[in-house]
Design an enzyme around this catalytic site. Sequence first.
Site, PDB file in Angstrom:
ATOM      1  N   CYS A   1     -40.204 -23.224 -22.803  1.00 38.50           N
ATOM      2  CA  CYS A   1     -41.366 -22.848 -21.999  1.00 38.50           C
ATOM      3  C   CYS A   1     -41.269 -21.396 -21.555  1.00 38.50           C
ATOM      4  O   CYS A   1     -42.266 -20.654 -21.590  1.00 38.50           O
ATOM      5  CB  CYS A   1     -41.500 -23.779 -20.793  1.00 38.50           C
TER       6      CYS A   1
ATOM      7  N   HIS B   1     -37.474 -20.798 -11.655  1.00 41.15           N
ATOM      8  CA  HIS B   1     -37.934 -21.951 -12.429  1.00 41.15           C
ATOM      9  C   HIS B   1     -37.950 -23.216 -11.579  1.00 41.15           C
ATOM     10  O   HIS B   1     -37.020 -23.499 -10.835  1.00 41.15           O
ATOM     11  CB  HIS B   1     -37.002 -22.159 -13.632  1.00 41.15           C
TER      12      HIS B   1
END
Length: 480
Positions: A285, A312
Amino acid sequence: MNDSAAHRDDWTESEELAERMIPLIGALRREHDVVTSLHGHRLLGLSATGLVEVHERVAQLGHERLPIEDSLAVLEAIHALAPGASSLDVARLVAGHAESGQPLEAYLADVLAPAMGAVAAEATDVVLYGFGRIGRLLARILIAHTGGGSGLRLRAIVVRRGAENDLVKRASLLLRDSVHGRFAGSVTVDEDAEQIIANGTRIQVIYSDDPATIDYNAHGIHDAIVVDNTGRWRDEAGLSQHLQSKGVARVLLTAPGKSPLKNIVHGINDDTIADSDRIISAASCTTNAITPVLAAIDEAYGVVKGHVETVHSFTNDQNLIDNFHKGDRRGRSAVLNMVITETGAAKAVAKALPQLEGKLTGSSIRVPTPDVSLAVLHLTIERPATKDEVNDYLRRVSLHSKLRQQIDYVESPDVVSTDFVGSHRAGIVDGLATIADEDTLILYVWYDNEFGYSCQVIRVLEVMAGSHPIVLPERREVTL
């Protein structure tokens, strides 16, 4: 009439126009395999309010205001022309018509000529091996894109049986999501057939822990692309087990793949996918979020070196409360701590952009949020730039370029991470946070590390299947 009443009347008129757009959008998809969008924002399935909001968003991005009556006129004319399978950007058609000076019907006839008589690609069976966060979002997207029996067709999911009422629980997790909200439609189960039925799509649930012994042919599945969402295998040897099962043609990994597997970031190196590639990776991602932005900056300004720091959201790999974990620091409570950890995303960029090999370092901090992450790109560039120059360039890239499916742009003093849940772009540049000082450039890139990444995976799937229709008007290059 006071200002309040005038605004209310404007809104009511816009909703009425949007309501007239809805059946046209649906008919184009069902009858002609035509997908419509507004600067990349898909229109199918939106409510009248949603359509008005998308039109407002165009202006918020710095583009000229798009009158909803102009969009309606273009949709009516497209429906009358009845083009074949294609992906049409209504906003760009409106702008092109204004520049052309032609009557609308004549202009559209010229621009849409390549789509006249175009036929949708043959349907490709898709199997989701694993049904966790990414697997369920992929299922939602695939189901939403279903139409006419062409394109990508979700046929089955493969999971390990977890309980006696496993089927009902899997269906419930597809229907309800704490981050992404309720599924748009109906989800039921056929327990006798062991199938989940979502908006009329029957999804066979196959229980197995051995990817090499499944007979997909027995379920009417042939030449399928298996999307491995488990992360259990990341090399060619492990993933090739899928190819031993009957009915499997190719495999796509939703995690970084080990060499010699190709790591594909759609929009950057998806043109390297060959028919002979039986196993490929959709990278991570974070790699998908930062690579398009880095590519745009490298092309315009030249990247000398840089550091990528990702903030994150926590993942299922971490512990809710302190407990043993084989990884450093990840055993500490994910919901109570910021956790320093490693990321291979910076190095992985070079697999898609070889010119950046050895130029980037990276690290990561996991934080107590369930979704949406932030990448901070600290770059040294060859050609000096100002904040306004860089922001104007990236804004135009997000609106017009070949990377506009990957890069979005926002300028707002109040946006926070939850505002980007559900973004279909790989990354969103926060223009107000940009810092530029001669050869130093710092960019902040938000990304929905679940849904935005899943959209990138679907795009790679479409390339593998050859199912993406012709895009009109053609996307153009953006320069400084």
